[in-house]
Design a protein around this motif. Structure first.
Motif, mmCIF file in Angstrom:
data_model
loop_
_atom_site.group_PDB
_atom_site.id
_atom_site.type_symbol
_atom_site.label_atom_id
_atom_site.label_comp_id
_atom_site.label_asym_id
_atom_site.label_seq_id
_atom_site.Cartn_x
_atom_site.Cartn_y
_atom_site.Cartn_z
ATOM 1 N N HIS A 21 0.843 -1.203 0.000
ATOM 2 C CA HIS A 21 0.000 0.000 0.000
ATOM 3 C C HIS A 21 0.874 1.248 0.000
ATOM 4 N N PRO A 22 1.749 1.372 -1.032
ATOM 5 C CA PRO A 22 2.680 2.510 -1.083
ATOM 6 C C PRO A 22 1.989 3.788 -1.552
ATOM 7 N N ALA A 23 2.694 4.909 -1.355
ATOM 8 C CA ALA A 23 2.157 6.183 -1.837
ATOM 9 C C ALA A 23 2.284 6.295 -3.352
ATOM 10 N N GLY A 24 3.333 5.702 -3.912
ATOM 11 C CA GLY A 24 3.530 5.729 -5.363
ATOM 12 C C GLY A 24 3.049 4.456 -6.019
ATOM 13 N N ASP A 25 3.655 4.116 -7.150
ATOM 14 C CA ASP A 25 3.234 2.936 -7.906
ATOM 15 C C ASP A 25 4.235 1.788 -7.830
ATOM 16 N N ALA A 26 5.273 1.930 -6.991
ATOM 17 C CA ALA A 26 6.246 0.856 -6.822
ATOM 18 C C ALA A 26 6.007 0.167 -5.487
ATOM 19 N N PRO A 27 5.786 -1.151 -5.474
ATOM 20 C CA PRO A 27 5.624 -1.864 -4.200
ATOM 21 C C PRO A 27 6.928 -1.854 -3.414
ATOM 22 N N LEU A 28 6.817 -2.166 -2.127
ATOM 23 C CA LEU A 28 7.976 -2.196 -1.237
ATOM 24 C C LEU A 28 8.269 -3.637 -0.844
ATOM 25 N N GLN A 29 9.455 -3.857 -0.257
ATOM 26 C CA GLN A 29 9.877 -5.204 0.120
ATOM 27 C C GLN A 29 10.541 -5.193 1.482
ATOM 28 N N GLY A 30 10.493 -6.346 2.155
ATOM 29 C CA GLY A 30 11.267 -6.578 3.363
ATOM 30 C C GLY A 30 10.723 -5.869 4.586
ATOM 31 N N ASP A 31 11.280 -6.244 5.734
ATOM 32 C CA ASP A 31 10.860 -5.613 6.976
ATOM 33 C C ASP A 31 11.288 -4.158 7.055
ATOM 34 N N ASP A 32 12.244 -3.747 6.218
ATOM 35 C CA ASP A 32 12.659 -2.339 6.188
ATOM 36 C C ASP A 32 11.899 -1.538 5.128
ATOM 37 N N SER A 33 10.986 -2.192 4.424
ATOM 38 C CA SER A 33 10.125 -1.539 3.424
ATOM 39 C C SER A 33 10.932 -0.767 2.371
ATOM 40 N N HIS A 34 11.926 -1.420 1.789
ATOM 41 C CA HIS A 34 12.667 -0.784 0.696
ATOM 42 C C HIS A 34 11.904 -0.987 -0.616
ATOM 43 N N VAL A 35 12.225 -0.151 -1.615
ATOM 44 C CA VAL A 35 11.522 -0.219 -2.897
ATOM 45 C C VAL A 35 11.818 -1.556 -3.578
ATOM 46 N N HIS A 36 10.805 -2.147 -4.149
ATOM 47 C CA HIS A 36 10.916 -3.445 -4.825
ATOM 48 C C HIS A 36 11.980 -3.371 -5.927
ATOM 49 N N PRO B 274 -3.404 -2.811 -4.673
ATOM 50 C CA PRO B 274 -4.703 -2.250 -5.048
ATOM 51 C C PRO B 274 -4.608 -1.604 -6.434
ATOM 52 N N PRO B 275 -5.694 -1.543 -7.178
ATOM 53 C CA PRO B 275 -5.643 -0.929 -8.512
ATOM 54 C C PRO B 275 -5.332 0.566 -8.437
ATOM 55 N N SER B 276 -4.953 1.119 -9.560
ATOM 56 C CA SER B 276 -4.486 2.510 -9.579
ATOM 57 C C SER B 276 -5.587 3.514 -9.235
ATOM 58 N N ASN B 277 -6.834 3.133 -9.419
ATOM 59 C CA ASN B 277 -7.931 4.066 -9.092
ATOM 60 C C ASN B 277 -8.421 3.922 -7.657
ATOM 61 N N MET B 278 -7.777 3.046 -6.883
ATOM 62 C CA MET B 278 -8.173 2.844 -5.492
ATOM 63 C C MET B 278 -6.946 2.380 -4.704
ATOM 64 N N LYS B 279 -5.961 3.237 -4.568
ATOM 65 C CA LYS B 279 -4.652 2.832 -4.050
ATOM 66 C C LYS B 279 -4.666 2.470 -2.568
ATOM 67 N N MET B 280 -5.575 3.052 -1.803
ATOM 68 C CA MET B 280 -5.657 2.774 -0.370
ATOM 69 C C MET B 280 -4.260 2.889 0.268
ATOM 70 N N VAL B 281 -3.714 4.097 0.208
ATOM 71 C CA VAL B 281 -2.338 4.352 0.635
ATOM 72 C C VAL B 281 -2.210 4.257 2.155
ATOM 73 N N ILE B 282 -1.168 3.550 2.602
ATOM 74 C CA ILE B 282 -0.824 3.482 4.021
ATOM 75 C C ILE B 282 0.471 4.252 4.291
ATOM 76 N N VAL B 283 1.461 4.055 3.420
ATOM 77 C CA VAL B 283 2.782 4.675 3.621
ATOM 78 C C VAL B 283 2.649 6.196 3.639
ATOM 79 N N GLY B 284 3.157 6.805 4.713
ATOM 80 C CA GLY B 284 3.131 8.259 4.838
ATOM 81 C C GLY B 284 1.855 8.830 5.429
ATOM 82 N N GLU B 285 0.865 7.987 5.668
ATOM 83 C CA GLU B 285 -0.399 8.450 6.230
ATOM 84 C C GLU B 285 -0.370 8.372 7.756
#
Length: 248
Positions: A111-126, A168-179
């Motif tokens: 549930h990233p703010a952008g369009d790149a998913p994250l990875q790992g317990d440190d949430s680095h960019v995929h 989630p699809p691009s029209n319903m991102k349901m952002v968690i990161v940064g919220e």
């Protein structure tokens, strides 16, 4: 006595009163002259009719307190029923507990703010420059299911798997990161942002959806969320039960 029997009894009483008054007027008319007796008869009959109907009304109309009680009972029976009155403080506290799961890597990585998913317990960019795509399943030859299979791949930090693996699809991102908890809570409640789900459907989703459940079976090398799934679901139910107020 039934309502019908009471009405018939009152009608009979009224008729009896009217008959007695009419007989008295008839006796008086025999001893008086017509010009005076006719107006007098009209007046007396009018008073008799009013008195008889007032007596019937008093006997058949319940007192104000009884009418108020009946109205209250009827209103209670037809008004929407709420299981628990709103309690903003309790709802906010419950959502803050649930937020520790939402904001864990197992949830926020998809549930990233952008369009790149994250990875790992440190949430680095995929790695591999993976992108969301319109439907959340990736783009071109970099579809999610290219690497993410039906189940977790054995071994530390190997690709996790689930039949529904996606963002989630691009029209319903349901952002968690940064919220903040409050910002995400308001997203979650908004049907325009949550896929048209009601609060009840949100509870069903977090309680039984198998992709959500993957968070508690994330594969080797990954930590599960800080609450168990039953604890998480209980916090969400408590949030809704107390009115679903969002943290500030």
């Amino acid at each position: 006595m039934t309502t019908r029997e009471e009405t018939e009894s009152m009608t009979a009483m009224k008729n009896s009163i009217n008959n007695r008054i009419a007989n008295r007027i008839a006796n008086r008319l025999t001893n008086q002259r017509w010009p005076v007796s006719i107006p007098l008869a009209i007046v007396v009959l009018s008073f008799a009719w009013v008195a008889a109907n007032a007596q019937q009304s008093a006997l058949t109309t319940p007192p104000a307190s009884a009418r108020a009680l009946a109205f209250t009972a009827e209103s209670t029976n037809t008004a929407p029923v709420t299981s628990v009155a709103s309690n903003d403080a309790a709802a906010q506290a419950a959502f803050n507990r649930a937020w520790t799961v939402f904001n864990s890597p197992r949830c926020r990585n998809c549930h990233p703010a952008g369009d790149a998913p994250l990875q790992g317990d440190d949430s680095h960019v995929h790695i591999q420059n993976v992108k969301r795509g319109l439907d959340g399943h990736g783009v071109y030859g970099m579809k999610c299911n290219t690497c993410h299979q039906l189940a977790n791949t054995p071994g530390d930090n190997m690709p996790p798997g689930n039949p529904k693996w996606s963002l989630p699809p691009s029209n319903m991102k349901m952002v968690i990161v940064g919220e903040t908890p409050g910002q995400f809570c308001r997203q979650l409640k908004n049907p325009a942002q949550n896929g048209g789900r009601t609060l009840a459907q949100i509870i069903t989703h977090v309680s039984s959806d198998d992709l959500v459940g993957w968070a508690w079976n994330p594969g080797d090398g990954r930590n599960p969320p800080p609450l168990t799934r039953p604890e998480f679901a209980a916090a969400m139910r408590e949030w809704v039960k107390n009115g679903a107020a969002c943290p500030q």
